[in-house]
Design an enzyme around this catalytic site. Sequence first.
Site, short mmCIF file in Angstrom:
data_model
loop_
_atom_site.label_atom_id
_atom_site.label_comp_id
_atom_site.label_asym_id
_atom_site.label_seq_id
_atom_site.Cartn_x
_atom_site.Cartn_y
_atom_site.Cartn_z
N GLY A 199 2.10 4.04 -0.45
CA GLY A 199 2.74 4.77 0.63
C GLY A 199 3.58 3.87 1.51
O GLY A 199 4.75 4.16 1.79
N ASP A 241 7.71 1.79 -6.64
CA ASP A 241 7.76 2.22 -5.24
C ASP A 241 9.15 2.00 -4.66
O ASP A 241 9.65 2.82 -3.88
CB ASP A 241 6.73 1.45 -4.42
CG ASP A 241 5.30 1.77 -4.84
OD1 ASP A 241 5.06 2.86 -5.37
OD2 ASP A 241 4.42 0.91 -4.64
N ALA A 272 -3.63 -4.26 2.14
CA ALA A 272 -3.31 -5.67 2.13
C ALA A 272 -3.30 -6.11 0.67
O ALA A 272 -4.29 -5.92 -0.05
CB ALA A 272 -4.34 -6.47 2.92
N ASP A 273 -2.19 -6.65 0.20
CA ASP A 273 -2.07 -7.12 -1.18
C ASP A 273 -2.47 -8.58 -1.25
O ASP A 273 -1.85 -9.45 -0.63
CB ASP A 273 -0.62 -6.97 -1.67
CG ASP A 273 -0.24 -5.53 -1.95
OD1 ASP A 273 -1.13 -4.66 -1.91
OD2 ASP A 273 0.95 -5.27 -2.20
N GLY A 305 0.40 -1.23 -0.53
CA GLY A 305 -0.01 0.17 -0.61
C GLY A 305 1.19 1.00 -1.02
O GLY A 305 2.29 0.81 -0.52
N GLY A 336 7.05 -10.89 -4.92
CA GLY A 336 6.52 -10.08 -3.84
C GLY A 336 6.83 -8.61 -4.03
O GLY A 336 7.51 -8.21 -4.98
N GLY A 351 10.20 1.82 -16.77
CA GLY A 351 10.27 0.38 -16.60
C GLY A 351 11.63 -0.16 -16.98
O GLY A 351 12.67 0.37 -16.57
#
Length: 301
Positions: free
Chosen positions: A42, A248, A13-14, A40, A283, A218
């Site tokens: 993954g 990710d 949970a972010d 997360g 987000g 980046g």
Amino acid sequence: MTGPIVVLGSVNADLVLRCERLPGPGETVHGREFKVLPGGKGANQAVAAARLGAAVSFIGCVGADDHGREARRRLAAEGIALAHLAEVAEPTGVAMILVDDRGQNSIALSAGANAALGVAQVDAAAALIGSAVLLVCQLESPLAAVARAIAIAHAAGVPVLLNPAPAQALPAALLRQVDILVPNESEAAVLLGAALAPAEAAARLRERGPSTVIVTLGAEGVQCADEHSNLHAPAPRTQAVDTTGAGDTFIGAFAAARCAGAPLHAAIAHAQQAAAFSVARPGTIDAMPYARDLQTALSPS
């Protein structure tokens, strides 16, 4: 694709708080726009791949709590197969994330349920791993579980993509079983024991065993070394709003494109486009693109 992309990794949970600037040591700054979001590494990579058309199965752990139930709901809504997402006694992992007005972030993690992922759970998923078109792993899960999954995939002839994050030294035998290694600059430095120029870092890491090394830089793009070349690919220019999860997004998009048959450098370009899309929005998972959001078709190069 002849099978799913199997992602073994973390679910968090972010807890995200935006602020004008990141605080220094001992400093308090005012924040705004607090949100609790699924995350997360993954889970992020699995969602990025699924949104871009891949069939994805997930191996990991969540707690028997609200965060775990919400994570399971959100992953299922993305079409990700969750037969091997176990519910354990430990609380779901948590990431505390500060994002400043330049889009830069600072993150602290509590592994929680992610630390419960063990070799026995990986062995129970051996048939799934052996049927995969690609195994994707990171290092927010216990190294023993990651190493076991990689060994199963390698023995079955399934390609392995490893994102060595958070950075840690890795056994030489494990790296020899990895096909695609995707570190950022700091992770590459940890693996090599020294900070090197991207081209040299990619070349040196290839000597450790992976056939393809992609060092993410980046806003400066990526450096990709394989048996044919060692090339820099600049990133698309975009105004960053939130860089959380960009790496990710890149990995999930790259995996989806590569497994759909895109040549290496076309898959990299597609992944860079997906990452650029994500950083222009706030987000992490909420900012990841669907296939319809990306305009450049995958074409052989």
